[in-house]
Design a protein around this motif. Sequence first.
Motif, short mmCIF file in Angstrom:
data_model
loop_
_atom_site.label_atom_id
_atom_site.label_comp_id
_atom_site.label_asym_id
_atom_site.label_seq_id
_atom_site.Cartn_x
_atom_site.Cartn_y
_atom_site.Cartn_z
N SER A 1 -88.75 -62.85 2.79
CA SER A 1 -87.37 -63.30 2.69
C SER A 1 -86.56 -62.74 3.85
O SER A 1 -87.09 -62.01 4.69
CB SER A 1 -86.78 -62.83 1.35
N ASP B 1 -82.22 -61.38 4.70
CA ASP B 1 -80.94 -61.01 4.08
C ASP B 1 -79.99 -62.20 4.01
O ASP B 1 -79.18 -62.29 3.10
CB ASP B 1 -80.27 -59.88 4.87
N TRP B 2 -80.06 -63.10 4.96
CA TRP B 2 -79.11 -64.21 5.03
C TRP B 2 -79.51 -65.42 4.18
O TRP B 2 -78.73 -66.34 3.97
CB TRP B 2 -78.89 -64.66 6.48
N CYS B 3 -80.72 -65.43 3.67
CA CYS B 3 -81.25 -66.59 2.95
C CYS B 3 -80.72 -66.65 1.51
O CYS B 3 -81.06 -65.80 0.69
CB CYS B 3 -82.78 -66.53 2.96
N GLN B 4 -79.91 -67.67 1.22
CA GLN B 4 -79.36 -67.83 -0.13
C GLN B 4 -80.45 -68.16 -1.15
O GLN B 4 -80.39 -67.70 -2.29
CB GLN B 4 -78.31 -68.94 -0.14
N CYS C 1 -83.50 -67.15 -1.03
CA CYS C 1 -84.23 -65.90 -1.27
C CYS C 1 -83.50 -65.06 -2.31
O CYS C 1 -84.12 -64.53 -3.24
CB CYS C 1 -84.38 -65.11 0.03
N ARG C 2 -82.19 -64.95 -2.16
CA ARG C 2 -81.39 -64.18 -3.13
C ARG C 2 -81.48 -64.82 -4.51
O ARG C 2 -81.62 -64.13 -5.52
CB ARG C 2 -79.93 -64.10 -2.68
N LYS D 1 -84.96 -63.99 -5.94
CA LYS D 1 -85.02 -62.59 -6.38
C LYS D 1 -84.27 -62.39 -7.68
O LYS D 1 -84.72 -61.66 -8.57
CB LYS D 1 -84.46 -61.67 -5.29
N ASN D 2 -83.14 -63.05 -7.80
CA ASN D 2 -82.34 -62.96 -9.02
C ASN D 2 -83.12 -63.55 -10.21
O ASN D 2 -83.12 -62.99 -11.30
CB ASN D 2 -81.01 -63.68 -8.82
N GLU E 1 -91.38 -57.29 -1.84
CA GLU E 1 -90.38 -58.11 -1.17
C GLU E 1 -90.32 -57.60 0.26
O GLU E 1 -90.05 -56.42 0.50
CB GLU E 1 -89.00 -57.96 -1.83
N ASP F 1 -88.67 -58.15 4.06
CA ASP F 1 -87.66 -58.75 4.92
C ASP F 1 -88.33 -59.15 6.23
O ASP F 1 -88.74 -58.29 7.01
CB ASP F 1 -86.52 -57.78 5.16
#
Length: 165
Positions: free
Chosen positions: A53, A55-58, A60-61, A64-65, A84, A86
């Motif tokens: 993933s 940090d900027w990938c929506q 990916c978030r 993860k959620n 996970e 990065d």
Amino acid sequence: MITVRLRQYRSTLLIAAGLFTSFICDAQINPVNIAKVDSLMKQKAKPLLVLLSTDWCQYCRMQKNQIQKNDDFAAKANVFYYIEFDAESKTNVLFQGRKYVFKPTGKNTGTHELAHALNGPGTLAFPTWILLDRNYQVLFRHGGVLSPDQLKELLAVIGSMTESE
């Protein structure tokens, strides 16, 4: 006398509720740091499930959620190592005895060599799921978000891998 017993009962009930709550909190998914994988695999080899993933990938978030809320994932988390990673990490990583480093592609941009190695040939997409067996052999790659049903199917495969060994 009755008041004392009610207080003791209430105290016991509160302690039991606290223990139950801490048990539920412990069920939360804690990814393994990629730098610790080799030593963990020497102690106890398990399949590796890697989520590449950024940090900027929506998406990916979002994925993860979904993982954090997935009861099936939490129930099976002890039969595999969940990582996970990065793909834009600037940290050097030792994985399978080889050193992987961040490779800049421009000013403040780049990708990690390990992300490319795990992704295999082709363009990196985020998120990307990779399943490795106990010998670090790639069994599955999927570029994109896994639906709850797809994730459940993947977890079933991982569970059957550990049962057969």
